[in-house]
Design an enzyme around this catalytic site. Structure first.
Site, PDB file in Angstrom:
ATOM      1  N   ASP A 181       0.784  -1.243   0.000  1.00 30.69           N
ATOM      2  CA  ASP A 181       0.000   0.000   0.000  1.00 30.69           C
ATOM      3  C   ASP A 181       0.817   1.295   0.000  1.00 30.69           C
ATOM      4  O   ASP A 181       0.504   2.239   0.752  1.00 30.69           O
ATOM      5  CB  ASP A 181      -0.969   0.015   1.203  1.00 30.69           C
ATOM      6  CG  ASP A 181      -2.011  -1.090   1.138  1.00 30.69           C
ATOM      7  OD1 ASP A 181      -1.937  -1.938   0.223  1.00 30.69           O
ATOM      8  OD2 ASP A 181      -2.899  -1.125   2.011  1.00 30.69           O
TER       9      ASP A 181
ATOM     10  N   LYS B 203      -6.691  -5.097  -3.331  1.00 27.58           N
ATOM     11  CA  LYS B 203      -7.532  -5.687  -2.272  1.00 27.58           C
ATOM     12  C   LYS B 203      -8.364  -4.586  -1.626  1.00 27.58           C
ATOM     13  O   LYS B 203      -8.047  -3.399  -1.772  1.00 27.58           O
ATOM     14  CB  LYS B 203      -6.666  -6.433  -1.254  1.00 27.58           C
ATOM     15  CG  LYS B 203      -5.426  -5.671  -0.791  1.00 27.58           C
ATOM     16  CD  LYS B 203      -5.665  -4.828   0.423  1.00 27.58           C
ATOM     17  CE  LYS B 203      -4.417  -4.138   0.896  1.00 27.58           C
ATOM     18  NZ  LYS B 203      -4.689  -3.185   1.974  1.00 27.58           N
TER      19      LYS B 203
ATOM     20  N   CYS C  32      -2.018  -2.505   7.534  1.00 30.70           N
ATOM     21  CA  CYS C  32      -1.916  -3.452   6.414  1.00 30.70           C
ATOM     22  C   CYS C  32      -0.611  -4.229   6.425  1.00 30.70           C
ATOM     23  O   CYS C  32      -0.594  -5.399   6.037  1.00 30.70           O
ATOM     24  CB  CYS C  32      -2.160  -2.723   5.108  1.00 30.70           C
ATOM     25  SG  CYS C  32      -3.907  -2.243   4.968  1.00 30.70           S
TER      26      CYS C  32
HETATM   27  C1  VGL Z   1      -4.662   0.848   5.694  1.00 35.14           C
HETATM   28  C2  VGL Z   1      -6.164   1.849   7.095  1.00 35.14           C
HETATM   29  C3  VGL Z   1      -7.180   1.635   6.196  1.00 35.14           C
HETATM   30  C4  VGL Z   1      -3.252   0.433   5.420  1.00 35.14           C
HETATM   31  C5  VGL Z   1      -5.673   0.619   4.766  1.00 35.14           C
HETATM   32  O1  VGL Z   1      -2.877   0.302   4.231  1.00 35.14           O
HETATM   33  O2  VGL Z   1      -2.498   0.229   6.390  1.00 35.14           O
HETATM   34  N1  VGL Z   1      -4.921   1.446   6.855  1.00 35.14           N
HETATM   35  N2  VGL Z   1      -6.915   1.010   5.041  1.00 35.14           N
END
Ligand code: VGL
Ligand code: ZN
Length: 192
Positions: A13, A99, A138
Protein backbone atom coordinates in the site's frame (compact mmCIF):
# COMPACT_ATOMS: atom_id res chain seq x y z
CA UNK A 1 21.03 -13.44 1.94
CA UNK A 2 21.32 -14.87 -1.56
CA UNK A 3 17.88 -14.10 -2.94
CA UNK A 4 16.32 -16.32 -5.58
CA UNK A 5 13.05 -16.71 -7.49
CA UNK A 6 11.66 -18.38 -4.36
CA UNK A 7 11.81 -15.01 -2.61
CA UNK A 8 9.24 -12.25 -2.93
CA UNK A 9 9.31 -8.60 -1.96
CA UNK A 10 5.78 -7.57 -0.95
CA UNK A 11 5.35 -3.79 -1.00
CA UNK A 12 2.21 -2.96 0.93
CA UNK A 13 0.00 0.00 0.00
CA UNK A 14 2.60 2.62 -0.96
CA UNK A 15 -0.18 4.84 -2.29
CA UNK A 16 -0.76 8.60 -2.36
CA UNK A 17 -3.46 8.55 0.32
CA UNK A 18 -1.05 6.99 2.83
CA UNK A 19 1.66 9.58 2.11
CA UNK A 20 1.99 13.29 2.99
CA UNK A 21 -0.84 15.19 1.28
CA UNK A 22 -3.09 12.13 1.33
CA UNK A 23 -6.22 11.54 3.40
CA UNK A 24 -4.64 8.99 5.77
CA UNK A 25 -1.04 10.09 5.67
CA UNK A 26 1.92 8.39 7.30
CA UNK A 27 4.55 11.09 7.94
CA UNK A 28 7.43 9.05 6.49
CA UNK A 29 5.45 7.81 3.48
CA UNK A 30 7.55 9.58 0.84
CA UNK A 31 10.73 8.12 2.30
CA UNK A 32 9.23 4.65 2.34
CA UNK A 33 8.36 5.04 -1.37
CA UNK A 34 11.93 5.98 -2.26
CA UNK A 35 13.40 3.23 -0.09
CA UNK A 36 11.10 0.66 -1.67
CA UNK A 37 12.14 1.75 -5.15
CA UNK A 38 15.73 0.87 -4.27
CA UNK A 39 14.68 -2.37 -2.60
CA UNK A 40 12.58 -3.44 -5.59
CA UNK A 41 15.48 -2.86 -7.99
CA UNK A 42 17.87 -4.87 -5.83
CA UNK A 43 15.43 -7.74 -5.27
CA UNK A 44 14.60 -7.93 -8.95
CA UNK A 45 18.25 -7.80 -9.95
CA UNK A 46 18.88 -10.82 -7.76
CA UNK A 47 16.02 -12.76 -9.32
CA UNK A 48 13.43 -12.32 -6.58
CA UNK A 49 9.83 -11.53 -7.41
CA UNK A 50 8.25 -8.16 -6.70
CA UNK A 51 4.62 -7.63 -5.67
CA UNK A 52 2.90 -4.37 -4.77
CA UNK A 53 -0.48 -4.30 -3.06
CA UNK A 54 -3.00 -1.52 -3.55
CA UNK A 55 -5.83 -0.71 -1.16
CA UNK A 56 -8.70 -0.40 -3.65
CA UNK A 57 -12.02 0.62 -2.14
CA UNK A 58 -15.33 1.36 -3.83
CA UNK A 59 -16.87 4.75 -2.93
CA UNK A 60 -18.73 4.61 0.38
CA UNK A 61 -16.71 1.60 1.60
CA UNK A 62 -17.70 0.25 5.01
CA UNK A 63 -14.37 1.35 6.50
CA UNK A 64 -15.14 5.01 5.73
CA UNK A 65 -16.53 7.28 8.47
CA UNK A 66 -19.52 8.19 6.27
CA UNK A 67 -20.47 4.48 6.45
CA UNK A 68 -19.79 4.10 10.16
CA UNK A 69 -16.18 2.93 9.79
CA UNK A 70 -13.01 4.27 11.42
CA UNK A 71 -11.30 5.99 8.48
CA UNK A 72 -11.68 9.05 6.28
CA UNK A 73 -12.36 8.09 2.67
CA UNK A 74 -9.11 6.78 1.14
CA UNK A 75 -7.85 4.78 -1.84
CA UNK A 76 -11.11 5.07 -3.74
CA UNK A 77 -10.84 3.03 -6.95
CA UNK A 78 -9.54 5.15 -9.82
CA UNK A 79 -8.76 8.21 -7.67
CA UNK A 80 -5.40 9.97 -7.39
CA UNK A 81 -5.18 8.89 -3.76
CA UNK A 82 -5.40 5.24 -4.76
CA UNK A 83 -2.48 5.48 -7.21
CA UNK A 84 0.89 4.14 -6.23
CA UNK A 85 3.29 6.86 -5.04
CA UNK A 86 4.91 8.62 -8.01
CA UNK A 87 8.37 7.86 -6.65
CA UNK A 88 7.67 4.15 -6.34
CA UNK A 89 9.31 2.70 -9.45
CA UNK A 90 8.84 -1.00 -9.95
CA UNK A 91 10.95 -3.33 -12.08
CA UNK A 92 9.73 -5.19 -15.17
CA UNK A 93 7.71 -8.24 -14.26
CA UNK A 94 6.26 -6.93 -11.02
CA UNK A 95 2.72 -7.87 -10.06
CA UNK A 96 0.04 -5.57 -8.67
CA UNK A 97 -2.37 -7.03 -6.10
CA UNK A 98 -5.55 -5.08 -5.48
CA UNK A 99 -7.53 -5.69 -2.27
CA UNK A 100 -10.32 -4.02 -0.32
CA UNK A 101 -12.80 -4.07 -3.21
CA UNK A 102 -15.52 -5.83 -1.21
CA UNK A 103 -17.68 -2.96 0.14
CA UNK A 104 -18.38 -4.86 3.36
CA UNK A 105 -14.89 -6.09 4.27
CA UNK A 106 -11.91 -4.05 5.46
CA UNK A 107 -9.16 -6.11 3.88
CA UNK A 108 -6.08 -4.88 5.71
CA UNK A 109 -4.11 -7.93 4.67
CA UNK A 110 -2.75 -8.23 1.15
CA UNK A 111 -3.80 -11.88 1.32
CA UNK A 112 -7.46 -11.16 2.05
CA UNK A 113 -9.85 -11.08 -0.87
CA UNK A 114 -6.92 -11.27 -3.33
CA UNK A 115 -4.96 -13.91 -5.21
CA UNK A 116 -1.62 -13.10 -3.58
CA UNK A 117 -1.38 -16.48 -1.87
CA UNK A 118 -2.17 -18.33 -5.09
CA UNK A 119 0.39 -16.31 -7.05
CA UNK A 120 3.12 -16.87 -4.47
CA UNK A 121 2.44 -20.57 -4.14
CA UNK A 122 2.15 -21.12 -7.91
CA UNK A 123 5.51 -19.38 -8.30
CA UNK A 124 7.12 -21.56 -5.63
CA UNK A 125 7.82 -18.66 -3.30
CA UNK A 126 8.80 -19.73 0.22
CA UNK A 127 10.17 -16.52 1.72
CA UNK A 128 8.41 -13.17 1.76
CA UNK A 129 9.92 -9.79 2.66
CA UNK A 130 7.24 -7.31 3.66
CA UNK A 131 7.34 -3.54 4.07
CA UNK A 132 5.30 -0.46 3.19
CA UNK A 133 2.31 1.27 4.77
CA UNK A 134 1.00 1.22 7.32
CA UNK A 135 2.97 -0.74 9.93
CA UNK A 136 0.03 -0.92 12.32
CA UNK A 137 -2.65 -2.00 9.81
CA UNK A 138 -1.92 -3.45 6.41
CA UNK A 139 1.73 -4.38 6.99
CA UNK A 140 0.79 -5.99 10.31
CA UNK A 141 -2.05 -8.05 8.87
CA UNK A 142 -0.12 -9.04 5.75
CA UNK A 143 2.77 -10.30 7.89
CA UNK A 144 0.48 -12.18 10.27
CA UNK A 145 -1.28 -13.89 7.35
CA UNK A 146 2.05 -14.73 5.69
CA UNK A 147 3.12 -16.50 8.88
CA UNK A 148 -0.21 -18.28 9.17
CA UNK A 149 0.08 -19.45 5.56
CA UNK A 150 3.49 -20.93 6.29
CA UNK A 151 5.81 -18.48 4.58
CA UNK A 152 9.20 -17.70 6.08
CA UNK A 153 8.49 -14.03 6.76
CA UNK A 154 10.79 -11.03 7.04
CA UNK A 155 9.71 -7.56 8.12
CA UNK A 156 11.71 -4.85 6.34
CA UNK A 157 12.27 -2.65 9.37
CA UNK A 158 13.69 0.32 7.44
CA UNK A 159 10.84 0.46 4.92
CA UNK A 160 7.71 0.77 7.07
CA UNK A 161 5.73 3.63 8.60
CA UNK A 162 2.88 3.68 11.10
CA UNK A 163 -0.39 5.62 11.27
CA UNK A 164 -0.07 5.66 15.10
CA UNK A 165 -3.69 6.55 15.89
CA UNK A 166 -2.50 5.94 19.47
CA UNK A 167 1.15 6.64 20.20
CA UNK A 168 3.06 3.37 20.18
CA UNK A 169 0.72 1.50 17.81
CA UNK A 170 3.52 1.00 15.30
CA UNK A 171 5.90 -0.36 17.93
CA UNK A 172 3.24 -2.69 19.30
CA UNK A 173 2.53 -3.94 15.79
CA UNK A 174 6.22 -4.74 15.32
CA UNK A 175 6.18 -6.73 18.57
CA UNK A 176 3.13 -8.64 17.39
CA UNK A 177 4.78 -9.52 14.08
CA UNK A 178 7.94 -10.74 15.80
CA UNK A 179 5.87 -12.74 18.29
CA UNK A 180 4.15 -14.41 15.33
CA UNK A 181 7.51 -15.59 14.04
CA UNK A 182 8.52 -12.86 11.59
CA UNK A 183 12.16 -11.78 11.52
CA UNK A 184 13.08 -8.09 11.36
CA UNK A 185 15.73 -7.28 8.77
CA UNK A 186 16.99 -4.19 6.95
CA UNK A 187 16.89 -3.98 3.18
CA UNK A 188 20.66 -3.73 3.19
CA UNK A 189 20.96 -7.05 5.00
CA UNK A 190 18.30 -8.70 2.83
CA UNK A 191 20.06 -7.85 -0.43
CA UNK A 192 23.63 -8.20 0.85
C1 VGL B 1 -4.66 0.85 5.69
C2 VGL B 1 -6.16 1.85 7.09
C3 VGL B 1 -7.18 1.63 6.20
C4 VGL B 1 -3.25 0.43 5.42
C5 VGL B 1 -5.67 0.62 4.77
O1 VGL B 1 -2.88 0.30 4.23
O2 VGL B 1 -2.50 0.23 6.39
N1 VGL B 1 -4.92 1.45 6.85
N2 VGL B 1 -6.92 1.01 5.04
ZN1 ZN C 1 -8.34 0.95 3.47
Amino acid sequence: MNLTAQDALVIVDVQNDFCPGGSLAVVTGDEVARTMTRAAAAFSQQGARVYATQDWHPAGHSSFQESGGPWPPHCVQGSHGAELHPELDLPDGHEIIKKGSDPAVDAYSGFLDSDLEAQLKTSGVTRVFVGGLATDYCVLNTVLDARQLGFETYLLSDAIGAVDVEPGDGDRAIEQMLDAGATAITIGDAVA
